[in-house]
Design an enzyme around this catalytic site. Sequence first.
Site, PDB file in Angstrom:
ATOM      1  N   ASN A   1      -1.870   2.891   5.440  1.00 57.93           N
ATOM      2  CA  ASN A   1      -0.943   1.828   5.064  1.00 57.93           C
ATOM      3  C   ASN A   1      -0.528   1.130   6.346  1.00 57.93           C
ATOM      4  O   ASN A   1      -0.109   1.782   7.290  1.00 57.93           O
ATOM      5  CB  ASN A   1       0.278   2.452   4.360  1.00 57.93           C
ATOM      6  CG  ASN A   1       1.417   1.472   4.187  1.00 57.93           C
ATOM      7  OD1 ASN A   1       1.212   0.276   4.138  1.00 57.93           O
ATOM      8  ND2 ASN A   1       2.632   1.991   4.092  1.00 57.93           N
ATOM      9  N   GLY A   2      -0.693  -0.185   6.397  1.00 62.04           N
ATOM     10  CA  GLY A   2      -0.336  -0.935   7.603  1.00 62.04           C
ATOM     11  C   GLY A   2      -1.419  -1.957   7.895  1.00 62.04           C
ATOM     12  O   GLY A   2      -2.259  -2.251   7.047  1.00 62.04           O
TER      13      GLY A   2
ATOM     14  N   GLU B   1       7.853 -16.224  -8.995  1.00 62.92           N
ATOM     15  CA  GLU B   1       7.313 -14.909  -8.665  1.00 62.92           C
ATOM     16  C   GLU B   1       6.723 -14.192  -9.870  1.00 62.92           C
ATOM     17  O   GLU B   1       5.669 -13.585  -9.772  1.00 62.92           O
ATOM     18  CB  GLU B   1       8.480 -14.105  -8.076  1.00 62.92           C
ATOM     19  CG  GLU B   1       8.136 -12.765  -7.545  1.00 62.92           C
ATOM     20  CD  GLU B   1       9.370 -12.068  -6.979  1.00 62.92           C
ATOM     21  OE1 GLU B   1      10.504 -12.549  -7.174  1.00 62.92           O
ATOM     22  OE2 GLU B   1       9.192 -11.024  -6.352  1.00 62.92           O
TER      23      GLU B   1
ATOM     24  N   GLU C   1      17.391 -18.869  -5.430  1.00 62.83           N
ATOM     25  CA  GLU C   1      17.034 -17.534  -5.926  1.00 62.83           C
ATOM     26  C   GLU C   1      16.439 -17.624  -7.340  1.00 62.83           C
ATOM     27  O   GLU C   1      15.456 -16.950  -7.650  1.00 62.83           O
ATOM     28  CB  GLU C   1      18.274 -16.623  -5.881  1.00 62.83           C
ATOM     29  CG  GLU C   1      18.093 -15.225  -6.467  1.00 62.83           C
ATOM     30  CD  GLU C   1      16.998 -14.400  -5.823  1.00 62.83           C
ATOM     31  OE1 GLU C   1      16.433 -14.806  -4.798  1.00 62.83           O
ATOM     32  OE2 GLU C   1      16.673 -13.333  -6.382  1.00 62.83           O
TER      33      GLU C   1
ATOM     34  N   LYS D   1       6.141  -4.564  -3.748  1.00 60.84           N
ATOM     35  CA  LYS D   1       7.591  -4.436  -3.602  1.00 60.84           C
ATOM     36  C   LYS D   1       8.035  -4.370  -2.144  1.00 60.84           C
ATOM     37  O   LYS D   1       9.026  -4.962  -1.767  1.00 60.84           O
ATOM     38  CB  LYS D   1       8.041  -3.177  -4.352  1.00 60.84           C
ATOM     39  CG  LYS D   1       9.528  -2.918  -4.313  1.00 60.84           C
ATOM     40  CD  LYS D   1      10.235  -3.693  -5.377  1.00 60.84           C
ATOM     41  CE  LYS D   1      11.738  -3.517  -5.360  1.00 60.84           C
ATOM     42  NZ  LYS D   1      12.402  -4.721  -5.875  1.00 60.84           N
TER      43      LYS D   1
ATOM     44  N   HIS E   1      16.255 -37.971  -2.755  1.00 59.34           N
ATOM     45  CA  HIS E   1      15.587 -38.314  -1.493  1.00 59.34           C
ATOM     46  C   HIS E   1      14.107 -37.958  -1.525  1.00 59.34           C
ATOM     47  O   HIS E   1      13.503 -37.774  -0.473  1.00 59.34           O
ATOM     48  CB  HIS E   1      16.300 -37.635  -0.316  1.00 59.34           C
ATOM     49  CG  HIS E   1      17.697 -38.137  -0.133  1.00 59.34           C
ATOM     50  ND1 HIS E   1      17.980 -39.404   0.335  1.00 59.34           N
ATOM     51  CD2 HIS E   1      18.899 -37.574  -0.424  1.00 59.34           C
ATOM     52  CE1 HIS E   1      19.292 -39.580   0.351  1.00 59.34           C
ATOM     53  NE2 HIS E   1      19.874 -38.485  -0.116  1.00 59.34           N
TER      54      HIS E   1
ATOM     55  N   CYS F   1       0.855  -1.185   0.000  1.00 57.83           N
ATOM     56  CA  CYS F   1       0.000   0.000   0.000  1.00 57.83           C
ATOM     57  C   CYS F   1       0.895   1.240   0.000  1.00 57.83           C
ATOM     58  O   CYS F   1       1.922   1.289   0.649  1.00 57.83           O
ATOM     59  CB  CYS F   1      -0.934   0.106   1.189  1.00 57.83           C
ATOM     60  SG  CYS F   1      -2.100  -1.232   1.302  1.00 57.83           S
TER      61      CYS F   1
ATOM     62  N   ARG G   1       4.076  -0.607  -4.706  1.00 57.35           N
ATOM     63  CA  ARG G   1       3.749  -1.035  -3.337  1.00 57.35           C
ATOM     64  C   ARG G   1       2.421  -1.786  -3.260  1.00 57.35           C
ATOM     65  O   ARG G   1       2.027  -2.252  -2.189  1.00 57.35           O
ATOM     66  CB  ARG G   1       3.682   0.183  -2.413  1.00 57.35           C
ATOM     67  CG  ARG G   1       4.983   0.940  -2.308  1.00 57.35           C
ATOM     68  CD  ARG G   1       4.809   2.137  -1.419  1.00 57.35           C
ATOM     69  NE  ARG G   1       4.739   1.756  -0.029  1.00 57.35           N
ATOM     70  CZ  ARG G   1       5.762   1.687   0.802  1.00 57.35           C
ATOM     71  NH1 ARG G   1       6.973   1.962   0.360  1.00 57.35           N
ATOM     72  NH2 ARG G   1       5.616   1.351   2.051  1.00 57.35           N
TER      73      ARG G   1
ATOM     74  N   TRP H   1      -2.576  -2.872  -1.621  1.00 53.05           N
ATOM     75  CA  TRP H   1      -2.241  -4.288  -1.674  1.00 53.05           C
ATOM     76  C   TRP H   1      -3.087  -4.916  -0.580  1.00 53.05           C
ATOM     77  O   TRP H   1      -2.878  -4.663   0.608  1.00 53.05           O
ATOM     78  CB  TRP H   1      -0.757  -4.496  -1.395  1.00 53.05           C
ATOM     79  CG  TRP H   1      -0.317  -5.919  -1.529  1.00 53.05           C
ATOM     80  CD1 TRP H   1      -0.005  -6.574  -2.690  1.00 53.05           C
ATOM     81  CD2 TRP H   1      -0.140  -6.874  -0.477  1.00 53.05           C
ATOM     82  NE1 TRP H   1       0.354  -7.869  -2.421  1.00 53.05           N
ATOM     83  CE2 TRP H   1       0.285  -8.089  -1.076  1.00 53.05           C
ATOM     84  CE3 TRP H   1      -0.294  -6.828   0.902  1.00 53.05           C
ATOM     85  CZ2 TRP H   1       0.549  -9.235  -0.338  1.00 53.05           C
ATOM     86  CZ3 TRP H   1      -0.033  -7.971   1.629  1.00 53.05           C
ATOM     87  CH2 TRP H   1       0.383  -9.162   1.021  1.00 53.05           C
TER      88      TRP H   1
ATOM     89  N   LYS I   1      12.659 -16.366  -8.289  1.00 53.72           N
ATOM     90  CA  LYS I   1      12.420 -15.368  -9.336  1.00 53.72           C
ATOM     91  C   LYS I   1      11.442 -15.910 -10.376  1.00 53.72           C
ATOM     92  O   LYS I   1      10.530 -15.228 -10.809  1.00 53.72           O
ATOM     93  CB  LYS I   1      13.775 -15.034  -9.991  1.00 53.72           C
ATOM     94  CG  LYS I   1      13.956 -13.651 -10.424  1.00 53.72           C
ATOM     95  CD  LYS I   1      14.566 -12.729  -9.420  1.00 53.72           C
ATOM     96  CE  LYS I   1      13.875 -12.667  -8.102  1.00 53.72           C
ATOM     97  NZ  LYS I   1      14.505 -11.859  -7.111  1.00 53.72           N
TER      98      LYS I   1
END
Length: 584
Positions: A95-96, A466, A459, A579, A482, A2, A27, A71, A463
Amino acid sequence: MCGIVGYLGKKQAAGALLEGLYRLEYRGYDSAGVAVMDENVIRIVRRKGRVKELECARHLVGNIGIGHTRWATHGSPSEKNAHPHRFGRVVLVHNGIIENAHALKEECLTRGEEFSSETDSEVIAHLIERYLTGDPLLAIKKACERLQGSYALAVLIEGKHAIYLARKKSPLLVGKGEALLVASDLPALGNISHAYALEDGQFALLKGDEIAFYDGELRPVSPKEIAFDREEGEKETLCFEHFMQKEMAEIPAVLARSEVDFATDSRFSDFYRVLCQTEYIQIVACGTAFHAGLCAKEAIERLARISCEVTVASEYRYRDPIVKENTLCIAVSQSGETADTIAAALLSKEKGAHLAALTNVAYSSLTRAADSVLCTNAGREVAVAATKSFNAQLFVLYSVARALAFSRGREAPPMQCFSALAYRALEVAEEVRSWTPFFAAAKSAYFIGRGADYVVALEGSLKLKEISYLPSEGYAAGELKHGTLALLEEGTPVVAIATNEDLAEKTMNAVHEARSRGAQIFLVTTLPGLAAREEHSVLLPPIDEVYSPLISVIPLQKLAYYTALARGNDPDKPRNLAKSVTVE
Ligand code: F6R
């Protein structure tokens, strides 16, 4: 997570609010809204979807307003859950997360008040309205005292030509130029000459052309001015189609800057004294930054022989971690605003660790909490998927590993000209474009490696999932047999990373096992002999294996980017993500 904006000036507010929201869209981008006040009447326009859906609000008349890009945390992404929220005379953006929203809402419902959204934020407007008998700032303070959780708030009150702000744990900045501006992040403040950060628990009042800051008891306090680079944030995608593409292309320049910073940076020399006393290292971080921490562990333990524990911040903060004397905690965060990382870092500090913040945002909350600050100087990263910031974090962490080694009288392999190596890696990594049809059509993908190559596998996998939404796993090459081998089918793509000469053949054993089960193999390596054996391979320039993640990650970043494009996704704004994760 947000983004909020505000404008108070002589021009029409709507245009400035929209510009700010476009810059904050990283955001969160499931809905957006603005509120503009004219002649004491506040008009609100909200839309589901991205900020461009809100263009219809540009015509709103009035030179004071607030805006929000969301968001979703509480309530689905929809117009009714979009901010601003109104109750009575109060209109606000938040925001929060308000953790006790449910109980507060029950309390309001018993008073006969109605709610029009499913959000946790709307209840704040109800509380402010309830306490609004005189000074609005006092009403906001009383409301905030009832809130548990985190908030950055911008509030308009019908009939009052002012913007009221409050902050706890979520970032909030104010800028002064031709107008007064409010935003969750510096680039969204636009054209300003001064920028100030609200500290936790502070309030602010924007009125006329003045900003007044207050502490938690509403006593006036001097604001904290932020130094900033006026050029920064003005650089747009230029010739690139996407920010992610631009940010990958910037990796050599970022590494070149890091080479200069950490060769001459006196702050790093001060930090050296801390390193000399350090006996244990703990690294806390999330996501890609966590992977940078894992790479650092490999280098620190190998070069300096100092024990280094790396923990996902959201786990560390709810454990009872053991912090021994002379522990250095390095909190790694591109944004410096990740709620879990900040909480974990503070816990470690409270238990006696020296807290070092490794961040890309010099004015962030993490920076303010830290005893030492190491800045990555990667420049603003807009794409949700972290790329250049990861390479920059690795550079600094490897510099720390080397400094630790030297402080123990140990040798460390020299740092090569990593910027040139990264430039070459970007060129050869273009080969992965030819791999994308295999990934675009796949049901799942696997990344394998050993040691630092295993971390790069993690990583690469993060990526890919995502931004391409392809289920994927990063695996230790030796672990495949395994259990995970059972998932491989005819044509399943498996990417092997092999940059360590001593371990490469071991990794290739896993490759053979996978291939015999029908997997389609893709290889990223620095070893020409291995590359020659594989049909699909990227041969990277030679680099000391301790530092190899700096460049071996590049083909995987590109693979994710091209696969996202092939699957018709927006690589800069993947679904469901944002982000800067400023909530738990
Ligand atoms: C992945 C990604 C996220 C972030 C994570 C931590 O591409 O970007 O996993 O790495 O949310 O963010 P920062 O580094 O801002 O603390």
